[in-house]
Design a protein around this motif. Structure first.
Motif, PDB file in Angstrom:
ATOM      1  N   ASP A 253       0.839  -1.217   0.000  1.00  0.00           N
ATOM      2  CA  ASP A 253       0.000   0.000   0.000  1.00  0.00           C
ATOM      3  C   ASP A 253       0.863   1.252   0.000  1.00  0.00           C
ATOM      4  N   ASN A 254       1.907   1.233   0.835  1.00  0.00           N
ATOM      5  CA  ASN A 254       2.808   2.389   0.885  1.00  0.00           C
ATOM      6  C   ASN A 254       3.541   2.571  -0.435  1.00  0.00           C
ATOM      7  N   ALA A 255       3.969   1.442  -1.036  1.00  0.00           N
ATOM      8  CA  ALA A 255       4.674   1.521  -2.319  1.00  0.00           C
ATOM      9  C   ALA A 255       3.753   2.178  -3.365  1.00  0.00           C
ATOM     10  N   ILE A 256       2.461   1.850  -3.282  1.00  0.00           N
ATOM     11  CA  ILE A 256       1.503   2.467  -4.222  1.00  0.00           C
ATOM     12  C   ILE A 256       1.346   3.962  -3.914  1.00  0.00           C
ATOM     13  N   LYS A 257       1.149   4.232  -2.603  1.00  0.00           N
ATOM     14  CA  LYS A 257       0.860   5.626  -2.207  1.00  0.00           C
ATOM     15  C   LYS A 257       2.023   6.568  -2.478  1.00  0.00           C
ATOM     16  N   TYR A 258       3.246   6.069  -2.273  1.00  0.00           N
ATOM     17  CA  TYR A 258       4.397   6.971  -2.350  1.00  0.00           C
ATOM     18  C   TYR A 258       5.215   6.793  -3.634  1.00  0.00           C
TER      19      TYR A 258
ATOM     20  N   LEU B 101       9.027   8.045  -4.351  1.00  0.00           N
ATOM     21  CA  LEU B 101       9.565   9.276  -3.746  1.00  0.00           C
ATOM     22  C   LEU B 101      10.830   9.069  -2.913  1.00  0.00           C
ATOM     23  N   GLY B 102      10.976   7.886  -2.335  1.00  0.00           N
ATOM     24  CA  GLY B 102      12.128   7.658  -1.448  1.00  0.00           C
ATOM     25  C   GLY B 102      11.974   8.426  -0.142  1.00  0.00           C
ATOM     26  N   ILE B 103      12.853   8.122   0.805  1.00  0.00           N
ATOM     27  CA  ILE B 103      12.733   8.730   2.137  1.00  0.00           C
ATOM     28  C   ILE B 103      14.094   9.310   2.524  1.00  0.00           C
ATOM     29  N   SER B 104      14.100  10.540   3.009  1.00  0.00           N
ATOM     30  CA  SER B 104      15.373  11.163   3.388  1.00  0.00           C
ATOM     31  C   SER B 104      15.970  10.434   4.599  1.00  0.00           C
TER      32      SER B 104
ATOM     33  N   LEU C  31      12.519   7.919  11.636  1.00  0.00           N
ATOM     34  CA  LEU C  31      11.278   8.305  12.316  1.00  0.00           C
ATOM     35  C   LEU C  31      10.022   7.595  11.820  1.00  0.00           C
ATOM     36  N   ILE C  32      10.066   7.084  10.586  1.00  0.00           N
ATOM     37  CA  ILE C  32       8.808   6.607   9.982  1.00  0.00           C
ATOM     38  C   ILE C  32       8.194   5.399  10.680  1.00  0.00           C
ATOM     39  N   PHE C  33       8.970   4.693  11.533  1.00  0.00           N
ATOM     40  CA  PHE C  33       8.391   3.535  12.232  1.00  0.00           C
ATOM     41  C   PHE C  33       7.717   3.953  13.543  1.00  0.00           C
TER      42      PHE C  33
ATOM     43  N   ARG D  18       4.245  10.942  10.176  1.00  0.00           N
ATOM     44  CA  ARG D  18       4.054  11.043   8.734  1.00  0.00           C
ATOM     45  C   ARG D  18       4.960  12.142   8.199  1.00  0.00           C
ATOM     46  N   VAL D  19       5.457  11.952   7.002  1.00  0.00           N
ATOM     47  CA  VAL D  19       6.211  13.045   6.385  1.00  0.00           C
ATOM     48  C   VAL D  19       5.174  13.981   5.789  1.00  0.00           C
ATOM     49  N   THR D  20       5.244  15.241   6.174  1.00  0.00           N
ATOM     50  CA  THR D  20       4.176  16.136   5.704  1.00  0.00           C
ATOM     51  C   THR D  20       4.693  17.222   4.779  1.00  0.00           C
TER      52      THR D  20
ATOM     53  N   ASP E 153       6.229  16.353  -1.859  1.00  0.00           N
ATOM     54  CA  ASP E 153       5.199  15.706  -2.681  1.00  0.00           C
ATOM     55  C   ASP E 153       4.221  14.888  -1.857  1.00  0.00           C
ATOM     56  N   ILE E 154       4.648  14.497  -0.643  1.00  0.00           N
ATOM     57  CA  ILE E 154       3.855  13.562   0.156  1.00  0.00           C
ATOM     58  C   ILE E 154       2.637  14.238   0.784  1.00  0.00           C
ATOM     59  N   TYR E 155       2.664  15.548   0.803  1.00  0.00           N
ATOM     60  CA  TYR E 155       1.662  16.308   1.548  1.00  0.00           C
ATOM     61  C   TYR E 155       0.231  15.862   1.237  1.00  0.00           C
TER      62      TYR E 155
ATOM     63  N   ARG F 270      -2.867  10.486   1.581  1.00  0.00           N
ATOM     64  CA  ARG F 270      -3.595  10.297   2.837  1.00  0.00           C
ATOM     65  C   ARG F 270      -3.042   9.138   3.658  1.00  0.00           C
ATOM     66  N   GLY F 271      -3.179   9.230   4.941  1.00  0.00           N
ATOM     67  CA  GLY F 271      -2.722   8.149   5.819  1.00  0.00           C
ATOM     68  C   GLY F 271      -2.825   8.586   7.259  1.00  0.00           C
ATOM     69  N   ALA F 272      -2.716   7.612   8.161  1.00  0.00           N
ATOM     70  CA  ALA F 272      -2.847   7.937   9.583  1.00  0.00           C
ATOM     71  C   ALA F 272      -1.513   7.799  10.315  1.00  0.00           C
TER      72      ALA F 272
ATOM     73  N   LEU G 187       0.077   4.987  10.818  1.00  0.00           N
ATOM     74  CA  LEU G 187       0.064   3.797  11.683  1.00  0.00           C
ATOM     75  C   LEU G 187       0.651   2.563  11.001  1.00  0.00           C
ATOM     76  N   GLY G 188       0.583   2.532   9.639  1.00  0.00           N
ATOM     77  CA  GLY G 188       0.961   1.315   8.890  1.00  0.00           C
ATOM     78  C   GLY G 188       2.310   0.747   9.293  1.00  0.00           C
ATOM     79  N   LEU G 189       3.352   1.583   9.287  1.00  0.00           N
ATOM     80  CA  LEU G 189       4.691   1.060   9.563  1.00  0.00           C
ATOM     81  C   LEU G 189       4.886   0.710  11.029  1.00  0.00           C
ATOM     82  N   SER G 190       4.206   1.456  11.918  1.00  0.00           N
ATOM     83  CA  SER G 190       4.388   1.100  13.337  1.00  0.00           C
ATOM     84  C   SER G 190       3.683  -0.224  13.624  1.00  0.00           C
ATOM     85  N   ILE G 191       2.547  -0.492  12.936  1.00  0.00           N
ATOM     86  CA  ILE G 191       1.888  -1.798  13.087  1.00  0.00           C
ATOM     87  C   ILE G 191       2.795  -2.891  12.512  1.00  0.00           C
TER      88      ILE G 191
ATOM     89  N   THR H 133      13.208   0.320  -0.488  1.00  0.00           N
ATOM     90  CA  THR H 133      13.017  -1.133  -0.350  1.00  0.00           C
ATOM     91  C   THR H 133      12.822  -1.445   1.121  1.00  0.00           C
ATOM     92  N   PHE H 134      11.680  -2.016   1.455  1.00  0.00           N
ATOM     93  CA  PHE H 134      11.405  -2.461   2.822  1.00  0.00           C
ATOM     94  C   PHE H 134      11.524  -3.976   2.838  1.00  0.00           C
ATOM     95  N   ARG H 135      12.288  -4.500   3.820  1.00  0.00           N
ATOM     96  CA  ARG H 135      12.482  -5.955   3.885  1.00  0.00           C
ATOM     97  C   ARG H 135      12.047  -6.478   5.246  1.00  0.00           C
TER      98      ARG H 135
HETATM   99  P1  ADP Z   1       0.937   6.462   6.454  1.00  0.00           P
HETATM  100  O1  ADP Z   1       1.311   5.851   5.153  1.00  0.00           O
HETATM  101  O2  ADP Z   1      -0.463   6.221   6.839  1.00  0.00           O
HETATM  102  O3  ADP Z   1       1.328   7.889   6.556  1.00  0.00           O
HETATM  103  P2  ADP Z   1       2.961   4.691   7.574  1.00  0.00           P
HETATM  104  O4  ADP Z   1       3.284   4.368   8.986  1.00  0.00           O
HETATM  105  O5  ADP Z   1       2.628   3.568   6.657  1.00  0.00           O
HETATM  106  O6  ADP Z   1       1.779   5.742   7.613  1.00  0.00           O
HETATM  107  O7  ADP Z   1       4.175   5.483   6.957  1.00  0.00           O
HETATM  108  C1  ADP Z   1       4.780   6.541   7.665  1.00  0.00           C
HETATM  109  C2  ADP Z   1       5.467   7.500   6.720  1.00  0.00           C
HETATM  110  O8  ADP Z   1       6.568   6.861   6.108  1.00  0.00           O
HETATM  111  C3  ADP Z   1       4.608   7.950   5.587  1.00  0.00           C
HETATM  112  O9  ADP Z   1       3.836   9.092   5.937  1.00  0.00           O
HETATM  113  C4  ADP Z   1       5.601   8.256   4.496  1.00  0.00           C
HETATM  114  O10 ADP Z   1       6.081   9.561   4.644  1.00  0.00           O
HETATM  115  C5  ADP Z   1       6.755   7.321   4.784  1.00  0.00           C
HETATM  116  N1  ADP Z   1       6.757   6.144   3.860  1.00  0.00           N
HETATM  117  C6  ADP Z   1       6.301   4.920   4.133  1.00  0.00           C
HETATM  118  N2  ADP Z   1       6.489   4.073   3.091  1.00  0.00           N
HETATM  119  C7  ADP Z   1       7.086   4.791   2.131  1.00  0.00           C
HETATM  120  C8  ADP Z   1       7.547   4.515   0.801  1.00  0.00           C
HETATM  121  N3  ADP Z   1       7.437   3.288   0.246  1.00  0.00           N
HETATM  122  N4  ADP Z   1       8.123   5.518   0.087  1.00  0.00           N
HETATM  123  C9  ADP Z   1       8.261   6.757   0.634  1.00  0.00           C
HETATM  124  N5  ADP Z   1       7.847   7.088   1.879  1.00  0.00           N
HETATM  125  C10 ADP Z   1       7.271   6.135   2.630  1.00  0.00           C
END
Ligand code: ADP
Length: 360
Positions: A263-268, A295-298, A304-306, A311-313, A316-318, A321-323, A325-329, A352-354
């Motif tokens: 889902d994150n790969a699709i969203k970002y 988009l990649g992550i700095s 911090l994303i776990f 959320r990165v606000t 481009d990510i602004y 949508r998301g809460a 919670l995905g990565l912390s779950i 790449t998330f493994r």
């Molecule tokens: P959400 O996606 O609901 O914001 P997550 O806990 O899944 O919450 O992700 C936290 C943050 O990590 C996201 O807001 C996003 O900024 C960053 N992130 C997660 N997965 C990716 C990804 N594949 N590519 C870029 N950024 C990501």
């Protein structure tokens, strides 16, 4: 010998008024040694050294202890005017004592200042944490409300349109039903995510751990999810390389973790809509990884994303949508499996998330 004898002269008068002059010769050294010494010893206790010595030649007659320090105070003995007594502090002179005291005081001041500074730093850090948490909570409430409001509004609108029987075209009707169904499942996902999160927070989530092939779980997930991927305009490659190694897994939880990553790969992702999924083994683990070219992550945000709600606000990510919670779950699911989640990402190029599980 100078000052060895002292002569005391005094007049005594009897009851009839007869006066007699008396002379007493005192051997000073003997007097000091026999009568004065025990008194000096008694007074000196453990803290002082008392010495008696000749005033003129400084010859010491008696000392309660050995000392090299100068006298704190020296006075002549009135009874033996050729002799003096000196009082010294044992072990240290007044100067060294005050130096020592100064050092001890300085040390205490340094300790006090350190404690004060530490206390201040802790208070500031706690305040900052508290403020960050408040901010994250309010962001969470607003993003969850936003997430829920949009599907609700869509469901409401299309259901009302269908109810009013305004749509004659069967094809259009089907399209509206599909939208209602899609938005309902989106709502279900959001609510499930929040429920899972709250179960994790209260450590109430239980896991049904059994021996599984990671390839099987990936295959089943993609069977049901590839339609969604294609719908979103994504292509995906899968490589299975886990060589038949099994791991102890809760298949439902691992599926959820995997879906969170997809889902994150699709969203970002932006224009490059590719997703690469791979299973494999490490020296002591079995893994599945999800790679996107989005988009990649700095580096700063990678740490911090776990965190929950994070959320990165910016950038481009602004608008995504998301809460938060995905990565912390996902991380919590991996902890429950004694596994780990690894991330390699280049800002602007993809991530790449493994998920690595211990080999059974
Ligand atoms: P959400 O996606 O609901 O914001 P997550 O806990 O899944 O919450 O992700 C936290 C943050 O990590 C996201 O807001 C996003 O900024 C960053 N992130 C997660 N997965 C990716 C990804 N594949 N590519 C870029 N950024 C990501």
């Amino acid at each position: 010998d100078n000052g060895v004898f002292s002569l005391l002269a005094f007049v005594i008068q009897n009851l009839e008024g007869q006066k007699t002059v008396c002379f007493v010769f005192i051997d000073s050294v003997v007097f000091i040694e026999q009568f004065l010494a025990p008194k000096m010893q008694e007074l000196a206790t453990d803290n002082y050294v008392i010495t008696a010595s000749n005033i003129e030649n400084d010859n010491m007659v008696f000392a309660t202890d050995s000392t090299e320090n100068e006298g704190l105070q020296t006075l002549p003995l009135w009874l033996l005017p050729d002799y003096k007594v000196s009082v010294t502090l044992k072990g240290s002179s007044a100067a060294t004592l005050s130096k020592k005291r100064f050092k001890v005081n300085l040390l205490w001041i340094i300790v006090l200042i350190t404690v004060l500074v530490l206390g201040f730093v802790i208070i500031v850090r706690n305040l900052r944490k508290e403020m960050q948490l408040t901010q994250l909570k309010s962001d969470f409430v607003s993003s969850v409300s936003h997430e829920i409001r949009t599907p609700l509004a869509l469901i409401n609108m299309f259901a009302e349109t269908l109810l009013l029987d305004r749509v004659r075209d069967e094809q259009k009707k089907k399209e509206y039903y599909e939208i209602i169904s899609k938005e309902t499942s989106r709502l279900k996902n959001i609510v499930n995510k929040i429920l899972n999160f709250s179960q994790m927070e209260t450590s109430k989530r239980s896991y049904d751990i059994q021996l599984h092939l990671i390839d099987e779980i990936v295959r089943e997930t993609l069977n049901t999810y590839s339609y969604h991927l294609e719908n979103k305009g994504f292509t995906h490659d899968v490589i299975y390389q886990s060589d038949g190694y099994k791991a102890n897994l809760d298949s439902e939880a691992v599926t959820e973790a995997l879906i969170n990553l997809i889902d994150n790969a699709i969203k970002y992702s932006k224009s490059d809509k590719r997703i690469a999924i791979k299973t494999g083994t490490t020296s002591d683990g079995v893994f599945v990884e999800v790679q996107d070219f989005g988009l990649g992550i700095s580096t700063k945000n990678q740490k911090l994303i776990f965190d929950k709600f994070f959320r990165v606000t910016q950038g481009d990510i602004y608008n995504v949508r998301g809460a938060g919670l995905g990565l912390s779950i996902t991380k919590s699911i991996m902890d429950a499996h004694q596994g780990k989640i690894e991330l390699s990402s280049v800002y602007g190029e993809g991530s790449t998330f493994r998920l690595v599980f211990p080999k059974a």
